[in-house]
Motif scaffolding. Structure first.
Motif: not given
Length: 324
Positions: A211-229
């Motif tokens: 579902p859209e909401a699930q992907i939005k939540a997961h992708v935004s969290e993953l992008a945030t975590q990845a940015s720290e690298k």
């Protein structure tokens, strides 16, 4: 920007090609394709970019074995075991679905590359059995590295963060980037890369199974975590992630008329092969959105081809694709 361990084995940069006959068949807008089906490892695909970082991390941690999971015809698993073979790792794959009576397509290639395969009929049991497989390897004195589903971890996300930089350096002006999104690593990488490298267009993921909401939540969290690298954390929210969920209702890996038409249209107009699960569904969504006028006729779309063509030869799909 921080230095991130990486092995350079993908065939990069992948080319960008015009698709004039497909553009004409659909009546505009202009369509280009980014050929990540040509990344080189075991028939190529998007996971090869992620594995450049994931395998480097495994080496850095002293691992001797890669363990991962996916569907029976997983493109991710095919590329993971190929990378394991190339760099001298043992590899175990936990594959979900009924074990084929005869090996074909990705399932055949997994065995050719030397994977030990554990099959799980029910997807809800996959994560438990994956963890059990990992724990058994540790107990046996092995040093396993868990390659996440789809390669979608902060480390794997780096593959498509830097893919966006590669695309920007190719100097092709586009208004939209369209691709299939599922486990989120490709999507998160493009969203992060969009912010870091200044892409001004829109990044649209066509959902394959969530579902859209699930992907939005997961992708935004993953992008945030990845940015720290890369440097200091960049905070992403669901509003930063663009998803269309209208084409995934049939379920993961269920082949329908939209996918069939998309595969045949790309093949007959451009001699370009899609796969039945990911690029077939993403292209079907793009085609439908073009016909509905979602994109302006004077805009340019880049369809990011994430590979997967070996699945065309799986018994599950091969006859269904060509039927009238």
């Amino acid at each position: 920007m921080k230095t991130i361990p990486r092995l350079n084995f993908a065939h990069l940069p992948t080319p960008i090609e015009d698709l004039p006959r497909l553009t004409q068949a659909l009546g505009g807008p202009r369509i280009l394709v980014k050929r990540d089906d040509q990344t080189g490892l075991a028939f190529g695909g998007n996971k090869t970019r992620k594995l450049e970082f994931l395998v480097a991390e495994a080496q850095e941690q002293g691992a001797t074995m890669l363990i991962s999971a996916g569907a029976i015809q997983s493109n991710h698993c095919r590329q993971t075991v190929a990378a394991a073979a190339r760099f001298g790792f043992d590899c175990t794959l936990v594959l979900t679905g009924e074990k084929p009576k005869q090996a074909s397509a990705n399932f055949l290639l997994d065995q050719l590359f030397g994977a030990e395969i554990v099959t799980v009929e029910d997807r809800k049991d996959r994560d438990r059995i994956l963890q059990e497989t990992f724990d058994k390897a540790v107990a046996a004195g092995k040093r396993p590295y868990l390659v996440p589903y789809g390669g979608s971890s902060p480390t794997g996300t780096m593959g498509y963060t830097f893919a966006m930089e590669e695309f920007m350096n190719q100097n092709r002006k586009v208004d939209w980037i369209v691709f299939g999104t599922s486990s989120g690593g490709t999507h998160a990488g493009l969203v992060l890369g969009q912010r870091v490298f200044g892409f001004k267009g829109m990044v649209l993921g066509i959902s394959i199974d969530e579902p859209e909401a699930q992907i939005k939540a997961h992708v935004s969290e993953l992008a945030t975590q990845a940015s720290e690298k890369l440097s200091e954390q960049i905070q992403f929210t669901s509003d930063d992630v663009l998803v269309n969920e209208n084409y995934c209702q049939a379920g993961y890996g269920v082949f329908g008329e939209g996918e069939r038409e998309a595969i045949k249209l790309f093949a007959s107009t451009e001699g370009l092969l899609l796969d039945p699960v990911y690029t077939g569904r993403a292209a079907a969504g793009m085609i439908d959105l073009i016909r509905k006028g979602f994109f302006k006729k004077d805009e340019t779309i880049l369809f990011w081809h994430t590979g997967g063509q070996p699945a065309l030869f799986a018994d599950k799909y091969s006859q269904d694709i060509i039927r009238e």
